[in-house]
Design a protein around this motif. Structure first.
Motif, PDB file in Angstrom:
ATOM      1  N   VAL A   1       6.722   7.299   9.140  1.00 39.12           N
ATOM      2  CA  VAL A   1       5.280   7.148   8.983  1.00 39.12           C
ATOM      3  C   VAL A   1       4.729   8.409   8.344  1.00 39.12           C
ATOM      4  O   VAL A   1       4.993   9.527   8.813  1.00 39.12           O
ATOM      5  N   LEU A   2       3.969   8.241   7.254  1.00 45.56           N
ATOM      6  CA  LEU A   2       3.333   9.355   6.539  1.00 45.56           C
ATOM      7  C   LEU A   2       1.828   9.181   6.636  1.00 45.56           C
ATOM      8  O   LEU A   2       1.275   8.172   6.181  1.00 45.56           O
ATOM      9  N   LEU A   3       1.141  10.167   7.229  1.00 49.34           N
ATOM     10  CA  LEU A   3      -0.306  10.092   7.452  1.00 49.34           C
ATOM     11  C   LEU A   3      -0.985  11.288   6.810  1.00 49.34           C
ATOM     12  O   LEU A   3      -0.622  12.440   7.089  1.00 49.34           O
ATOM     13  N   ASP A   4      -1.958  11.023   5.971  1.00 53.51           N
ATOM     14  CA  ASP A   4      -2.724  12.084   5.311  1.00 53.51           C
ATOM     15  C   ASP A   4      -4.074  12.225   6.011  1.00 53.51           C
ATOM     16  O   ASP A   4      -4.918  11.325   5.950  1.00 53.51           O
ATOM     17  N   GLU A   5      -4.250  13.343   6.725  1.00 56.11           N
ATOM     18  CA  GLU A   5      -5.501  13.649   7.430  1.00 56.11           C
ATOM     19  C   GLU A   5      -5.909  12.535   8.403  1.00 56.11           C
ATOM     20  O   GLU A   5      -6.973  11.930   8.277  1.00 56.11           O
TER      21      GLU A   5
ATOM     22  N   GLY B   1       0.815  -1.219   0.000  1.00 55.83           N
ATOM     23  CA  GLY B   1       0.000   0.000   0.000  1.00 55.83           C
ATOM     24  C   GLY B   1       0.840   1.256   0.000  1.00 55.83           C
ATOM     25  O   GLY B   1       0.543   2.232  -0.708  1.00 55.83           O
ATOM     26  N   SER B   2       1.902   1.265   0.798  1.00 56.11           N
ATOM     27  CA  SER B   2       2.791   2.434   0.837  1.00 56.11           C
ATOM     28  C   SER B   2       3.514   2.601  -0.492  1.00 56.11           C
ATOM     29  O   SER B   2       3.691   3.725  -0.986  1.00 56.11           O
TER      30      SER B   2
ATOM     31  N   ASP C   1      -0.021   6.187   4.673  1.00 54.98           N
ATOM     32  CA  ASP C   1      -1.484   6.087   4.570  1.00 54.98           C
ATOM     33  C   ASP C   1      -1.963   7.369   3.892  1.00 54.98           C
ATOM     34  O   ASP C   1      -2.163   8.397   4.545  1.00 54.98           O
ATOM     35  N   ILE C   2      -2.088   7.294   2.571  1.00 53.17           N
ATOM     36  CA  ILE C   2      -2.411   8.480   1.764  1.00 53.17           C
ATOM     37  C   ILE C   2      -3.537   8.105   0.815  1.00 53.17           C
ATOM     38  O   ILE C   2      -3.482   7.061   0.154  1.00 53.17           O
TER      39      ILE C   2
END
Length: 796
Positions: free
Chosen positions: A422-426, A10-11, A388-389
């Motif tokens: 870790v990359l988190l969108d909203e 997914g990433s 998670d984008i």
């Protein structure tokens, strides 16, 4: 921990990593290189990352000097290499030629690297240095197999002989068949007057309805049925011979291919290493071309806790903008201890998600050994990357967007650690705002506590306040032009972005009455927070405006300094060129003057100059003799004045030689010693008892008549081999003086061959010497060009 970077599917998809690999594959020069780049993976090995970026950087510099080192168009080598692994299997000519082209390309790389000695590329040189190439073999294959895989006559003498015999047989057969076609009696049977070939045999076209038929074998019928292709019986044997020669030719072709296949199979490990080297080179070259396309750099791993990206760009976004004639706005961001997290805020369509993807892809490129489109990069090496984008809604899994996000974040929390990004969108979006904000804050706090580096985007005022207050979190805003209600895509650290949702709604046409009502319905606390954020934003904009002015002033000063430096450099160059011109003019004038002086000296050689030079030589020799202890030989008495007359025999004390007075001039006398005449003082003379001349020394070589204990003899040969030019010329000058004193008419100077510098220096020196009448190279018996024979002037 070393090895592969832990990157889930997914990433990988969210960061569009596979699209970058596909672009790299398109930049590859070989099918094998493209396949390897499509399967490329990021690593968590610092040494591997550093080595890959170093090699790509070397390739960029090498390409700037040589251009494309590995050309496009090499055929796929995998099938022929598989065939060589099977004993007895013979690949076709096209496959063998293709493999030879790979070996030729490897040799070409080695030659180009040898020419580019000024380019420092130890990694690339090491890649090529270990490869051994069977050069005569691939040259032979390329010289004997054509582009379509056909063998030329040069492939083997037997093949050339068989083809020559077959051509002659065909010519003879054609002549016989053409004779039948011209036969008047058979004219009614012949359909067309040409010879053709059917099933490997030569035939003539005959009418199917002719009044008579030519005796022979029918090999085919035309589609209309009107023509029969007949092999006359009288040429059957000739056709059989041609068919047999063709079979022998095919057998010989197969034998030649087998010989080459066996030769390549014998060196298969070296061949496979050469192919592997080229595939490896291709992957490096494709990444270098990527760097050239996007102006990317090759960074080295940095400190563990420092994240710095200056003017980084997303290559996919840049390519898309380039197609539309616009440019992507570069992003700059830095996270340094004690910060462990970055929270990006700002309005919708303000570039938050693009910034998140750009940072994540930059990390992936960096840890894949792929150049990063940026001005400067300092990044640590992470072992795990999670992103998670976007919208993860799944109908099949019965998951809403919120549920999918929560499931992904829960998994990330279980896997998070000190070397995790870790990359988190909203985070927390998709549910009731207050609950979502609380959930997002709790999640971010957990990631910070785990030691993971976290970058998140948000619209939530609560998250903005938390980020501004937390000592380990950096808050940053995506810049937004409030006046024009347009994003600038610029990241402003230390600020919180405004959402500007009501302003955007009004600009998009929502009636003002509804916008006003919405403002009235806002929670007072939220209004206060938004007002504080706006005020903070205003102050930051003022600071940013001042910073931009200072930056502009700095750039102006730098440009002025560069202009002054360039002007000074141009002036220095003008001065240098003028000084060079004057120096060259002075040198030319000096050379011309020297040539004139040499010409005059060589043409005239005045007698008095010769005498002065000989006199100086005798004085030097006499001084040396005087410095030596006196020998036992008694000196003769001084002659009476009446004994000094032309023709009288006397001895010159300083030289230790007997001679004959030629002329008296006051207190000096001119005395003949051997073949030379010297001017000496009268007091230096003594009477001799005998007028007999000094006998010549054995071998016919004259020697200076001094006492053996006082002076070394002078021979007619001087050996200068192994001496430097300066010391050799000094020794030569002394030798010529002594040779003239000794009365030698000709001497031999041995300077050897060597580089030629000593020989040329000696001959130029002799050409300008006052005592030299002429010079010539030695003949074969005398030593050839290693020797110069010198004729000396003979004074009267």
């Amino acid at each position: 921990m070393s090895g592969l970077l832990d990157l889930d599917a997914g990433s990988r998809q969210a960061l569009e990593y596979d699209a970058i690999l596909e672009e790299l594959a398109d930049l590859a020069a070989t099918p094998e290189g493209a396949e390897r780049l499509r399967a490329w993976t990021a690593r968590a090995d610092r040494a591997w990352i550093a080595a890959e970026h170093q090699m790509v950087d070397e390739m960029v510099r090498l390409r700037s000097r040589l251009g494309t080192a590995l050309p496009q168009g090499l055929p796929d080598s995998r099938s022929v290499l598989r065939a060589l692994r099977v004993e007895g299997l013979v690949p076709d000519g096209r496959s063998l030629r293709g493999l030879a082209q790979w070996l030729q390309a490897a040799a070409g790389l080695r030659a180009e690297l040898g020419q580019a000695k000024a380019v420092s590329c130890p990694g690339l040189r090491g890649l090529v240095r270990e490869v051994e190439l069977p050069e005569p073999l691939w040259r032979e294959i390329l010289g004997a197999i054509g582009p379509e895989g056909e063998l030329s006559d040069e492939a083997s003498p037997a093949l050339a002989r068989l083809r020559r015999a077959r051509r002659h047989a065909i010519e003879r057969l054609r002549e016989r068949l053409e004779g039948l076609l011209r036969d008047r009696e058979l004219a009614a049977c012949v359909q067309d007057e040409f010879v053709t070939e059917r099933q490997g045999r030569f035939v003539i076209p005959c009418r199917a309805d002719g009044p008579r038929r030519i005796p022979g074998i029918v090999h085919a019928r035309s589609s209309s049925g009107a023509t029969l292709f007949v092999e006359p019986l009288e040429v059957v044997e000739a056709n059989n011979e041609i068919v047999e020669l063709a079979e022998q030719e095919r057998a010989e072709v197969q034998a030649v291919l087998r010989r080459w296949s066996d030769a390549l199979r014998a060196v298969r490990p070296a061949v496979e290493r050469a192919v592997e080297m080229l595939v490896r080179w291709d992957t490096v070259q494709a990444r270098a071309r990527f760097a050239e396309r996007y102006g990317a750099i090759c960074p080295q791993p940095g400190p563990e806790d420092v994240w710095e990206l200056q003017q980084v760009r997303h290559p996919r976004l840049e390519a898309h903008r380039r197609e539309r004639g616009t440019r992507a706005v570069p992003l700059s961001v830095a996270i340094e201890p004690p910060r462990r997290a970055l929270v990006l805020s700002g309005p919708n369509a303000g570039g938050k998600t693009v910034a998140l993807k750009t940072i994540g892809l930059a990390v992936l490129l960096f840890q894949s050994g792929i150049p990063v489109p940026a001005r400067a990069v300092r990044l640590p090496v992470v072992e795990r990357l999670r992103a998670d984008i976007g919208d993860h809604q799944s109908i099949d899994a019965d998951l809403s967007t919120f549920s999918a996000h929560v499931a992904a974040v829960a998994r990330f929390l279980r896997e998070a650690g000190p070397r995790t990004l870790v990359l988190l969108d909203e985070p927390g979006s998709g549910t009731e705002p207050a609950e979502g904000a609380a959930l997002a804050q709790a999640v971010l706090e957990s990631f910070v506590a785990s030691g993971a580096t976290t970058i998140a985007t948000t619209h939530q005022a609560r998250i903005k306040q938390w980020a501004l207050a937390h000592p380990q979190v950096l808050s940053a805003a995506m810049d937004f032009d409030v006046e024009r209600l347009e994003p600038t895509y610029t990241l402003v650290p230390g600020a919180a972005g405004i959402s500007a949702g009501l302003e955007i709604a009004a600009r998009l046409g929502l009636p003002e009455v509804h916008v006003a009502r919405a403002r009235a319905l806002l929670d007072p606390g939220a209004q206060a927070v938004e007002s504080e954020l706006r005020e903070l934003r205003r102050r930051l904009e003022a600071v940013e405006h001042e910073r931009r002015q200072l930056e502009q002033a700095r750039r102006t000063l730098e440009a002025r300094a560069r202009a002054l430096a360039e002007r000074a450099a141009r002036e220095r160059e003008v001065w240098r060129q003028e000084a060079e011109r004057k120096l060259q003019a002075a040198l030319a004038e000096a050379r011309e003057l020297l040539q004139r002086e040499r010409a005059q000296l060589a043409a005239l050689v005045p007698r008095d100059l010769l005498e002065r030079r000989v006199f100086r030589a005798t004085e030097r020799i006499a001084a040396k003799l005087r410095a030596q202890p006196a020998g036992p030989e008694p000196e003769g008495p001084s002659p009476a004045p009446s004994a000094l007359h032309p023709g009288a025999r006397v001895r010159v004390r300083s030289l230790g030689r007997e001679g004959e007075i030629v002329e008296l001039a006051g207190l000096r006398a001119r005395v003949r010693l051997g073949q030379a005449v010297f001017s000496v003082a009268v007091e230096d003379l003594c009477a001799v008892e005998s007028t007999a001349r000094t006998p010549p020394t054995p071998g016919g070589k004259a020697r200076v008549g001094v006492r053996a204990a006082e002076r070394p003899p002078v021979g007619g040969e001087l050996v200068l081999v192994g001496q430097r030019v300066a010391e050799a010329l000094e020794a030569l000058d002394r030798f010529l003086d002594r040779a003239v004193v000794a009365g030698l008419a000709e001497v031999r100077v041995v300077h050897g061959h060597g580089s030629g510098r000593l020989r040329e220096g000696v001959r130029r020196f002799l050409a300008a010497h006052a005592l030299v009448a002429s010079q010539r190279p030695g003949d074969a018996a005398e030593g050839g060009e290693a020797v110069t024979i010198v004729s000396l002037h003979q004074p009267e």
